[in-house]
Motif scaffolding. Sequence first.
Motif, short mmCIF file in Angstrom:
data_model
loop_
_atom_site.label_atom_id
_atom_site.label_comp_id
_atom_site.label_asym_id
_atom_site.label_seq_id
_atom_site.Cartn_x
_atom_site.Cartn_y
_atom_site.Cartn_z
N ALA A 39 7.61 -28.49 25.82
CA ALA A 39 7.58 -29.62 26.54
C ALA A 39 7.31 -30.63 24.94
O ALA A 39 8.61 -31.36 24.91
N ASP A 40 6.49 -30.70 24.07
CA ASP A 40 6.50 -31.23 23.09
C ASP A 40 6.78 -30.90 21.82
O ASP A 40 6.32 -31.68 20.36
N MET A 41 7.18 -29.53 21.70
CA MET A 41 7.85 -29.38 20.06
C MET A 41 9.33 -29.94 19.53
O MET A 41 9.80 -30.06 20.67
N ASP A 42 9.01 -29.76 18.37
CA ASP A 42 10.33 -30.24 17.74
C ASP A 42 11.01 -29.57 17.86
O ASP A 42 11.00 -27.93 17.65
N ASP A 43 12.39 -29.12 17.30
CA ASP A 43 13.27 -27.74 17.32
C ASP A 43 12.89 -26.90 16.31
O ASP A 43 13.06 -25.79 16.76
N ASN A 44 12.19 -27.27 15.02
CA ASN A 44 11.18 -26.12 13.92
C ASN A 44 10.56 -25.22 14.66
O ASN A 44 9.79 -24.22 14.73
N GLU A 45 9.34 -26.76 15.58
CA GLU A 45 8.43 -25.62 15.89
C GLU A 45 8.92 -24.47 17.47
O GLU A 45 8.30 -23.40 17.45
N ARG A 46 9.48 -25.57 18.42
CA ARG A 46 10.07 -24.56 19.54
C ARG A 46 11.17 -23.28 18.19
O ARG A 46 10.65 -22.05 18.77
N GLN A 47 11.51 -23.09 17.55
CA GLN A 47 12.23 -21.95 17.10
C GLN A 47 10.88 -20.44 16.42
O GLN A 47 11.37 -19.96 17.20
N LEU A 48 9.70 -21.76 15.81
CA LEU A 48 8.70 -20.59 15.24
C LEU A 48 8.12 -19.38 16.82
O LEU A 48 8.04 -18.89 16.69
N PHE A 49 7.56 -20.95 18.05
CA PHE A 49 7.74 -20.66 18.67
C PHE A 49 8.21 -19.40 19.55
O PHE A 49 8.00 -18.13 20.32
N THR A 50 9.75 -19.53 19.23
CA THR A 50 10.76 -18.45 20.73
C THR A 50 10.50 -17.62 19.91
O THR A 50 10.94 -16.22 20.22
N GLU A 51 10.90 -17.17 18.61
CA GLU A 51 10.52 -16.10 17.70
C GLU A 51 9.56 -15.26 17.48
O GLU A 51 9.25 -14.13 18.26
N ALA A 52 8.37 -15.79 17.90
CA ALA A 52 6.93 -15.60 18.18
C ALA A 52 6.89 -14.25 19.35
O ALA A 52 6.32 -13.73 19.59
N ALA A 89 0.67 -21.81 23.52
CA ALA A 89 1.46 -21.56 21.69
C ALA A 89 1.04 -21.08 20.83
O ALA A 89 1.47 -19.88 20.10
N ASP A 90 0.17 -21.98 19.96
CA ASP A 90 -0.49 -20.71 19.13
C ASP A 90 -0.97 -19.34 19.03
O ASP A 90 -1.25 -19.26 18.04
N ASP A 91 -1.24 -19.47 20.06
CA ASP A 91 -2.26 -17.78 20.89
C ASP A 91 -1.00 -17.14 19.86
O ASP A 91 -1.18 -16.15 19.34
N VAL A 92 0.72 -16.88 21.27
CA VAL A 92 1.22 -16.74 20.81
C VAL A 92 2.09 -16.68 18.94
O VAL A 92 2.42 -15.56 18.82
N ILE A 93 2.34 -17.21 18.75
CA ILE A 93 2.63 -16.91 17.45
C ILE A 93 1.66 -15.81 16.36
O ILE A 93 1.20 -15.85 15.75
N GLU A 94 0.31 -16.68 16.59
CA GLU A 94 -1.08 -15.98 15.92
C GLU A 94 -1.00 -14.16 16.51
O GLU A 94 -1.08 -13.30 15.53
N ARG A 95 -0.30 -14.28 17.49
CA ARG A 95 -0.29 -12.39 18.05
C ARG A 95 0.68 -12.03 17.13
O ARG A 95 1.11 -10.64 16.70
N ALA A 96 1.96 -12.86 17.46
CA ALA A 96 2.72 -12.24 16.49
C ALA A 96 2.83 -11.69 15.09
O ALA A 96 3.55 -11.09 14.04
N GLY A 97 1.71 -13.01 14.39
CA GLY A 97 1.97 -12.45 13.41
C GLY A 97 0.43 -11.58 12.48
O GLY A 97 1.00 -10.67 12.51
#
Length: 105
Positions: A39-52, A89-97
């Motif tokens: 909900a509070d993500m900008d387009d770049n954050e949303r794209q990074l999160f979606t990929e992760a 969201a940070d957990d998902v991005i970290e796990r994808a990394g």
Amino acid sequence: MKKYLAGLMLALMLVGCSDPRLDASSEEAFEASLEKVVADMDDNERQLFTEALMIVMLTGITRDDVAAAQSGNMDELSSPFDHLDGLTADDVIERAGEIREAQAR
């Protein structure tokens, strides 16, 4: 008693301020929690999160899932959301990394 109440109030405030988490208890709950997470993500954050999110979800597919899908036993598929339950969201991005790093070895 006042110290106890003050501690309880502080704990409740901290819980209320925490990042939204994914709820994998059902597909409907997952979709609702996903909306809160982005909900509070900008387009770049949303794209990074979606990929992760896609990386983490696809990594959760097992050989048993592939076999069940090939044989038409869709009821035997595991939920692609189970291993996302409770993650921010940070957990998902970290796990994808971590997944990317493990695959690069």
